[in-house]
Design an enzyme around this catalytic site. Structure first.
Site, PDB file in Angstrom:
ATOM      1  N   TYR A 242       0.655  -1.067   0.027  1.00 37.31           N
ATOM      2  CA  TYR A 242       0.008  -0.002  -0.113  1.00 37.31           C
ATOM      3  C   TYR A 242       0.853   1.194   0.210  1.00 37.31           C
ATOM      4  CZ  TYR A 242      -4.398  -2.589   1.371  1.00 37.31           C
ATOM      5  OH  TYR A 242      -5.444  -3.460   1.721  1.00 37.31           O
ATOM      6  N   THR A 273      -2.069  -5.486  -7.113  1.00 36.68           N
ATOM      7  CA  THR A 273      -1.997  -4.590  -5.898  1.00 36.68           C
ATOM      8  C   THR A 273      -2.819  -5.419  -4.586  1.00 36.68           C
ATOM      9  OG1 THR A 273      -4.296  -3.992  -6.398  1.00 36.68           O
ATOM     10  CG2 THR A 273      -2.749  -2.715  -7.139  1.00 36.68           C
ATOM     11  N   ASP A 274      -2.216  -4.990  -3.558  1.00 39.53           N
ATOM     12  CA  ASP A 274      -2.810  -5.042  -2.458  1.00 39.53           C
ATOM     13  C   ASP A 274      -4.345  -4.619  -2.388  1.00 39.53           C
ATOM     14  OD1 ASP A 274      -3.666  -5.973   0.071  1.00 39.53           O
ATOM     15  OD2 ASP A 274      -2.062  -5.008   1.096  1.00 39.53           O
ATOM     16  N   TRP A 275      -5.214  -4.962  -1.733  1.00 39.23           N
ATOM     17  CA  TRP A 275      -6.640  -4.462  -1.878  1.00 39.23           C
ATOM     18  C   TRP A 275      -7.072  -3.240  -1.679  1.00 39.23           C
ATOM     19  CZ3 TRP A 275      -5.357  -8.902  -3.455  1.00 39.23           C
ATOM     20  CH2 TRP A 275      -6.222  -9.837  -3.657  1.00 39.23           C
ATOM     21  N   GLY A 277      -5.154  -0.865  -2.962  1.00 36.48           N
ATOM     22  CA  GLY A 277      -3.876  -0.116  -3.040  1.00 36.48           C
ATOM     23  C   GLY A 277      -3.695   0.928  -4.138  1.00 36.48           C
TER      24      GLY A 277
END
Ligand code: BGC
Length: 778
Positions: A242, A273-275, A277
């Site tokens: 993030y 991506t991270d969720w 992000g």
């Protein structure tokens, strides 16, 4: 609705008569499939199907729920091109999906395996690979395709809320353990996502915090583990983190995701991506962040608009689409694997029980207090956590397990007697405390966050004297829980007054009667130990050992298994002794998005940005180099038996060093030993290098009393390199190196002299800070 019908008819072949058949994934080349895709389909494919229908296409709402309820996300299906949706699910300690489904009487519990820190504390790559095989089997049999794990960020500071998911303060341990885990999971034909790439070392304002850090600290410490994992296990995916790194979001960072990851390390998988992000979908696409999860409508719009306006070259979008398709092609969903929804949970319970024992670290054991063997039958069981054992941390690293074996149950299962009256007191007290400690629902992610633990109950003098009379030994468990979204507070590192009081009164009462006291630490991260470790006779660091925790701890206490875990991080004397503590958000307001804003005029240190001033001096690299005493050093851990180290030798062949030493079990118990190889470079002060660094490790098989094995550790000359920012190169300085073979970073058993010639490897000059970071120097 109309669109849905169209796709349905297409899939059924009803519309195929209208024109030439569209290329099909798997049958036709990926290039042909991409050639047949509309811009809209491409934009959909590179973002997920959305969590609550936010992906920009209402027809895919609920895809995740339909496929595997409780999974973290799915990719966008395009039936007309033979592209199925695939399922991505958390997380490190086991598969995280919903255990109960609407209108379905079956259950879908997963095995809660030990936390990452415990797995790393085994220092046993074969064992971690075996655990990975079992976790991966649940991924496969519950219909998921990619496990969002392992998590291998560096334990920069004890207070990071997610350290329990991570492995170590050392990049070699992190990378080797991660690689083993990935190999195990992927042997099932399902994927992994090594995360969070990179420098996601705090939860406070994690969505926007800027890690300001030197290229040297990045390369030597924070990226090294990822490099090892990528090169040694080829994970199917990498998850970008993030945070910002030197002013740019990790997910929008071309230096990180393309120049380093692909050009230098030859990563061939997909980046996700991270969720939620990052911010700018076009920048993410350009950087090489191939897929955005879980998918938002504005990302879809940005990509379409980006291509139309020329900001995003369609060839870049095609490149990312290709990587997504190549991922899908490998998955069980694409291969139409008929999953059973019935993994062998019983067999996996045995795997978690055994593996957990091997990562427990015996910190203290005066006068052979442990194992209990036949000396102990009646146990006075203190500490709320003994009765309410903690299997793992909270957030996405949690697992929906069917049960947790408490320490109470574990001890009883093994035939120990626990006083029923004391048990009843505790259970009543815990129930009342838990009613008070409900999750703070004003917090947006409260259901994922740790709930406060009960304040420790202090036994009365009467209770204590009854227990002393009845029991052979006292056992006190101290517990901690933490998780995603929040860092731990200073008070979570320290013992509370009640905990200290409990330890003092139990120790006093039992010692007065000549009876012993054992402390079990059921924790996910480092706590203060220096001030109280003198009180008990033995301390077992059990970590959070998964759903079989109580059984695993009992196996160690009883002597069924000799402990062989070693610390993968330092236990400092004081929190402020840790070099990063001056640059860590101590007790900061802990909401991820609280300061996620563009206006930097009122920047708050360690919330908006964090200066990595300790540079490469993380963990033992700092304590050793700056002469600081610690409570328990990196690599430390006792055994019930004793090992002797003899005949050290080193050979060099073609730039590969083979270091050997004979390890002999000279004690009374069977046991395994971790052999650690540290290297001390020449001119350490002038070159600002740590006193020593771990360069290889291995774990012996179980050695019977009297048995000897030769441990061999290998390393390349290039493993001795430090990163030189001036020439942006990895440089091995020529000279005389000391190879130190130890059983911990402080207990060196043999020293070998090795003459090394210089090697220089040029890299790209990337990832530089925008402001000067005032790094500490030796
Ligand atoms: C976490 C990731 C996780 C993802 C999906 C995020 O909040 O940081 O580790 O994989 O959620 O659940």
């Amino acid at each position: 609705m109309k669109k849905q019908l169209f796709y349905l008819l297409l899939a059924a072949g009803v519309l195929s008569a209208c024109g030439p058949a569209a290329p099909q994934l798997g049958k036709d080349s990926v290039e042909d499939v991409i050639g047949a895709m509309t811009l809209e389909e491409k934009a959909h494919l590179v973002i997920g199907t959305g969590m609550v229908g936010t992906s920009g296409d209402s027809t895919v709402i609920g895809t995740t729920k339909k496929l595997v309820p409780g999974a973290a996300g799915t990719t966008y299906p395009i039936p007309r091109l033979g592209i199925p949706a695939i399922v991505l699910a958390d997380g490190p300690a086991g598969l995280r999906i919903d255990p109960i489904r609407e209108g379905d009487s079956a259950t879908y519990y997963c095995t809660h395996f030990p936390i990452g820190t415990l797995l790393a504390s085994t220092w046993n790559q074969d064992l971690v690979e075996e655990v990975g095989k079992s976790i991966g089997n649940e991924v496969l049999e519950y219909g998921a395709d990619v496990l969002l794990a392992p998590a291998l960020n560096i334990h920069r500071n004890p207070l990071c809320g997610r350290n329990f998911e991570y492995y170590s303060e050392d990049p070699l341990v992190s990378g080797k353990i991660a690689a083993a885990y990935v190999r195990g999971i992927q042997s099932n034909g399902v994927g992994t996502s090594i995360k969070h790439f990179a420098v996601n070392n705090q939860e406070t304002n994690r969505n926007a915090n800027d890690a300001r850090i030197t290229p040297r600290a990045l390369r030597e410490i924070y990226l090294k583990g990822f490099e090892i994992a990528v090169k040694e296990s080829a994970p199917w995916t990498v998850m970008s983190s993030y945070n910002h790194i030197n002013g740019t979001y990790a997910s929008e960072n071309t230096d990180l995701l393309s120049t380093l990851l692909r050009d230098e390390w030859n990563f061939e998988g997909m980046v996700v991506t991270d969720w939620f992000g990052g911010k700018d979908a076009v920048a993410q696409m350009i950087a090489g962040n191939d897929m955005l999860q879980p998918g938002r409508a504005n990302q879809y719009d940005m990509i379409i608009e980006g291509v139309k306006s020329g900001k995003l070259d369609e060839s870049i979008l095609n490149r990312n689409v290709k990587r997504v398709l190549e991922l899908i092609l490998q998955t069980p969903h694409f291969k139409e694997y008929k999953y059973s929804n019935k993994p062998d949970l019983k067999a996996h319970a045995a795997v978690t029980r055994q593996s957990a024992t091997e990562g427990m670290v015996l910190l203290k054991n005066n006068n052979e207090t442990l194992p209990f063997e036949r000396k102990v039958r009646n146990i006075a069981l203190f500490g709320c956590t003994s009765y309410d054992f903690i299997a793992g941390g909270t957030g996405s690293g949690n697992v929906n397990r069917a049960y947790t074996v408490s320490l109470l149950d574990g001890l009883k299962n093994a035939g120990y007697q626990i006083d029923e009256a004391l048990k009843a007191d505790y259970e009543q007290y815990i129930e009342a405390e838990n009613k008070k400690n409900t999750p703070d629902s004003s917090q947006p992610f409260s259901r994922f966050m740790p709930v406060p633990r009960p304040t420790e109950l202090i036994p009365t003098t009467k209770v204590l004297s009854e227990q002393v009379a009845k029991a052979d030994v006292a056992l006190v468990t101290l517990g901690r829980t933490s998780g995603e979204f929040v860092d731990r507070n200073v008070s979570d590192f320290e013992l509370s007054e009640e905990e200290l009081q409990l330890l003092k009164s139990v120790s006093q009462a039992f010692h007065a009667a000549g009876k012993k006291v054992v402390v079990v630490l059921n924790i996910g991260g480092v706590i203060e130990t220096a001030s109280w470790k003198k009180l008990p006779d033995a301390i077992l660091l059990a970590w959070q050992a998964g759903q079989e925790g109580g059984n695993s701890v009992t196996d160690v206490l009883s002597g069924k298994v000799s402990p062989s875990g070693k610390l993968t991080m330092t236990f400092p004397n004081k929190l402020m002794d840790v070099a990063s503590s001056t640059n860590f958000p101590m007790d900061a307001r802990a909401n991820t998005d609280v300061r996620n804003k563009e206006d930097k005029s009122s920047s708050v240190k360690n919330v908006d940005y964090t200066d990595y001033e300790e540079d490469i001096f993380v963990g033992y690299r700092y304590f050793d180099s700056f002469g600081k005493q610690v409570s328990y050093p990196f690599g430390y851990g006792l055994s019930y038996t004793t090992f002797e180290y003899v005949n050290p030798s080193v050979k060099v062949d073609n730039g590969i060093y083979s270091v050997s030493i004979d390890v002999k079990n000279v004690g009374k118990f069977a046991g395994k030993e971790v052999v650690q190889l540290y290297v001390s470079a020449p001119n350490r002060f002038q070159m600002n290098k740590p006193e020593k660094e771990l360069k290889a490790f291995t774990k012996t098989k179980e050695l019977r009393p009297g048995e000897t094995v030769t441990a061999t550790l290998k390393l390349n000359t290039t493993d001795l390199a430090s990163y030189d920012e001036a020439s942006s190169s990895w440089v091995v300085d020529a000279g005389n190196y000391k190879f130190l073979i130890g059983t911990s970073s402080k207990d060196i058993k043999a020293v070998l002299d090795v003459d090394v010639v210089s090697v220089v490897e040029k890299t790209n000059d990337i990832l530089k800070p925008q402001e000067t970071v005032n790094t500490i120097k030796r």
